[in-house]
Design a protein around this motif. Sequence first.
Motif, PDB file in Angstrom:
ATOM      1  N   THR A 175      11.639 -15.044  18.552  1.00  0.00           N
ATOM      2  CA  THR A 175      11.587 -13.584  18.552  1.00  0.00           C
ATOM      3  C   THR A 175      11.238 -13.121  17.153  1.00  0.00           C
ATOM      4  N   LEU A 176      10.171 -12.345  17.015  1.00  0.00           N
ATOM      5  CA  LEU A 176       9.736 -11.865  15.708  1.00  0.00           C
ATOM      6  C   LEU A 176      10.497 -10.596  15.321  1.00  0.00           C
ATOM      7  N   GLU A 177      10.706 -10.436  14.015  1.00  0.00           N
ATOM      8  CA  GLU A 177      11.379  -9.249  13.501  1.00  0.00           C
ATOM      9  C   GLU A 177      10.332  -8.257  12.997  1.00  0.00           C
ATOM     10  N   PRO A 178      10.490  -6.957  13.303  1.00  0.00           N
ATOM     11  CA  PRO A 178       9.511  -5.954  12.846  1.00  0.00           C
ATOM     12  C   PRO A 178       9.422  -5.919  11.322  1.00  0.00           C
ATOM     13  N   LEU A 179       8.223  -5.574  10.826  1.00  0.00           N
ATOM     14  CA  LEU A 179       8.048  -5.451   9.376  1.00  0.00           C
ATOM     15  C   LEU A 179       8.862  -4.293   8.818  1.00  0.00           C
ATOM     16  N   HIS A 180       8.895  -3.205   9.579  1.00  0.00           N
ATOM     17  CA  HIS A 180       9.599  -2.011   9.111  1.00  0.00           C
ATOM     18  C   HIS A 180      10.591  -1.580  10.177  1.00  0.00           C
ATOM     19  N   VAL A 181      11.850  -1.435   9.796  1.00  0.00           N
ATOM     20  CA  VAL A 181      12.867  -0.933  10.710  1.00  0.00           C
ATOM     21  C   VAL A 181      12.751   0.570  10.785  1.00  0.00           C
ATOM     22  N   LEU A 182      12.728   1.112  12.008  1.00  0.00           N
ATOM     23  CA  LEU A 182      12.624   2.559  12.167  1.00  0.00           C
ATOM     24  C   LEU A 182      13.782   3.262  11.487  1.00  0.00           C
ATOM     25  N   GLU A 183      13.491   4.427  10.962  1.00  0.00           N
ATOM     26  CA  GLU A 183      14.508   5.187  10.243  1.00  0.00           C
ATOM     27  C   GLU A 183      15.719   5.438  11.113  1.00  0.00           C
ATOM     28  N   GLY A 184      16.884   5.108  10.590  1.00  0.00           N
ATOM     29  CA  GLY A 184      18.133   5.331  11.305  1.00  0.00           C
ATOM     30  C   GLY A 184      18.592   4.159  12.113  1.00  0.00           C
ATOM     31  N   GLU A 185      17.669   3.180  12.389  1.00  0.00           N
ATOM     32  CA  GLU A 185      18.055   2.067  13.246  1.00  0.00           C
ATOM     33  C   GLU A 185      18.929   1.064  12.511  1.00  0.00           C
TER      34      GLU A 185
ATOM     35  N   VAL B 298       4.761 -22.416  24.025  1.00  0.00           N
ATOM     36  CA  VAL B 298       5.322 -21.425  23.109  1.00  0.00           C
ATOM     37  C   VAL B 298       5.566 -20.112  23.843  1.00  0.00           C
ATOM     38  N   VAL B 299       6.721 -19.509  23.561  1.00  0.00           N
ATOM     39  CA  VAL B 299       7.068 -18.189  24.091  1.00  0.00           C
ATOM     40  C   VAL B 299       7.452 -17.331  22.898  1.00  0.00           C
ATOM     41  N   VAL B 300       6.778 -16.209  22.739  1.00  0.00           N
ATOM     42  CA  VAL B 300       6.998 -15.352  21.574  1.00  0.00           C
ATOM     43  C   VAL B 300       7.243 -13.922  22.037  1.00  0.00           C
ATOM     44  N   ASP B 301       8.284 -13.308  21.502  1.00  0.00           N
ATOM     45  CA  ASP B 301       8.584 -11.905  21.756  1.00  0.00           C
ATOM     46  C   ASP B 301       8.305 -11.117  20.471  1.00  0.00           C
ATOM     47  N   PRO B 302       7.349 -10.131  20.458  1.00  0.00           N
ATOM     48  CA  PRO B 302       6.581  -9.678  21.616  1.00  0.00           C
ATOM     49  C   PRO B 302       5.328 -10.535  21.873  1.00  0.00           C
ATOM     50  N   TRP B 303       4.568 -10.875  20.797  1.00  0.00           N
ATOM     51  CA  TRP B 303       3.382 -11.734  20.930  1.00  0.00           C
ATOM     52  C   TRP B 303       2.976 -12.170  19.535  1.00  0.00           C
ATOM     53  N   SER B 304       2.121 -13.168  19.462  1.00  0.00           N
ATOM     54  CA  SER B 304       1.631 -13.591  18.143  1.00  0.00           C
ATOM     55  C   SER B 304       0.434 -14.516  18.286  1.00  0.00           C
TER      56      SER B 304
ATOM     57  N   PRO C  48       2.645  -3.040  23.413  1.00  0.00           N
ATOM     58  CA  PRO C  48       2.546  -4.004  22.310  1.00  0.00           C
ATOM     59  C   PRO C  48       3.213  -5.335  22.600  1.00  0.00           C
ATOM     60  N   ARG C  49       4.012  -5.406  23.672  1.00  0.00           N
ATOM     61  CA  ARG C  49       4.787  -6.614  23.944  1.00  0.00           C
ATOM     62  C   ARG C  49       4.148  -7.533  24.981  1.00  0.00           C
ATOM     63  N   VAL C  50       3.356  -6.959  25.877  1.00  0.00           N
ATOM     64  CA  VAL C  50       2.751  -7.769  26.945  1.00  0.00           C
ATOM     65  C   VAL C  50       1.250  -7.467  26.992  1.00  0.00           C
ATOM     66  N   PRO C  51       0.476  -8.088  26.096  1.00  0.00           N
ATOM     67  CA  PRO C  51      -0.975  -7.832  26.069  1.00  0.00           C
ATOM     68  C   PRO C  51      -1.717  -8.680  27.101  1.00  0.00           C
ATOM     69  N   MET C  52      -1.265  -8.605  28.348  1.00  0.00           N
ATOM     70  CA  MET C  52      -1.875  -9.392  29.420  1.00  0.00           C
ATOM     71  C   MET C  52      -1.574  -8.717  30.741  1.00  0.00           C
ATOM     72  N   ASN C  53      -2.127  -9.238  31.816  1.00  0.00           N
ATOM     73  CA  ASN C  53      -1.863  -8.703  33.147  1.00  0.00           C
ATOM     74  C   ASN C  53      -0.376  -8.831  33.475  1.00  0.00           C
ATOM     75  N   TYR C  54       0.224  -7.746  33.941  1.00  0.00           N
ATOM     76  CA  TYR C  54       1.672  -7.751  34.182  1.00  0.00           C
ATOM     77  C   TYR C  54       2.063  -8.684  35.319  1.00  0.00           C
ATOM     78  N   SER C  55       1.219  -8.779  36.338  1.00  0.00           N
ATOM     79  CA  SER C  55       1.519  -9.714  37.430  1.00  0.00           C
ATOM     80  C   SER C  55       1.523 -11.148  36.925  1.00  0.00           C
ATOM     81  N   ALA C  56       0.590 -11.462  36.019  1.00  0.00           N
ATOM     82  CA  ALA C  56       0.547 -12.810  35.441  1.00  0.00           C
ATOM     83  C   ALA C  56       1.826 -13.107  34.664  1.00  0.00           C
TER      84      ALA C  56
END
Length: 449
Positions: free
Chosen positions: A430-440, A370-376, A270-278
Amino acid sequence: MSDRIGNCRIVGEIGSGGMAVVYKAVQEPLGRTVAIKALKPSIAMDSQFAKRFEREAHFMASLQHENILHVVDFVKDGRSMYIIMEYVEGIDLYDLLEHSPQLPPEVASIIALQVCRALDYAHFRGIIHRDIKPANIMISKQGEVKLMDFGIARDETLSDLTETGTGLGTPSYMSPEQILGDKLDFRSDLFSVGIVLYQMVTGNKPFVEDEARTVMQKIRLDRYVSPRKLNPSVPRQLERILGRCMEKMPANRYPTTQALIDDLMEFLSPRVPMNYSARLVMYLRDVGLMTDNEADELLAAGAPRNVRRGTKDKRLVSHATWMSLLLFAGVVGGGGVIQAAAGRLGADREDFGAQAGKPVVPERAGYLRVVVDPWSDVYIDGQKVVTTPTAQAIALTPGLHYLKFSNPYYQELQREVRIRTGETELVDVTLEPLHVLEGEGEGDGEGEE
């Protein structure tokens, strides 16, 4: 040193280690550039070092994998031995970490993933590397990752070149069982991968010698500092991967190298929707180890076929240029309508000149990266312009622009940016997740500040 080795002409020295010197050379019948690893003259031909050197050549020649440095030939002339290998233009991970001590988590994970793919190939064939460390990992300018130096590797089907109770390797990257001189299996390499990955994302080794304990004692007995304490941007999912790699007991680590590969792939998807070498090429460019022209040439090669071949038809280029200008004018014009509806066109002309709907004039244009973590999806002045990751420098009219970063799984983010003629602005978010995983969200002791 002779200026020729076999059918290769020596060009110059690349580097030197404890028992070998590496040269750059040209294999003349083919005209290709190669690297030659030469055993130092001070090493006796019948010594254990020489036997280990020859075994490295045999190991590497038997391993044909895209993430392992290829051996082209082996020369033995009575005075010395030479391993002739493919030449990789790039930088090793040791030097990269000297230049940029802390890598983005997704870049570090891509490097670890490629190393694990090389190890999985070797492990399946019964070969354990035993010396995984940054200096043995090469990153090419094409975004390739190559594992090097199988000098102390062990084939489980052959006798070892070390005596029982001795541990060859680099202390800071050894597994507990390697330090103790126990019999090793593939899980020892996974521990070393965990150490390298930890160092890439935090900028520090997990185990460092101090007045109380040596580094080898710390690896065996101590717990490392949570990576999130050193770098809070390390995702918890990656922290868990690191933790499993660096379990003290081999039985508690990953059951196979492929299982570690699967977890890294799940983290990266979900974080790198592109060729990893690129993505690695983009990073090398961003930290100044490649020029924009070098990176753009490589990244353009991965564009769709019709885009790459379009330059052969001048009319197509002309039509594409006019269409691009018309589309961009439409984007800017649409943005102007949105700004007018929001009441912004009544603002100061200098501030909002960019939203006036005028086409970009090259002489006055500024640029946005623009640089976005993970993507947008990136919206500029209300219009979707690009989806990250991207190497594109977006041309904009001077003035204030409104950015929106949208990802269905993360909270929407808005920014303002002022573009100036002839300058490039970088927006890194850096984007923040919509839902924080339980316990995090709850304190978990070591991982929290």
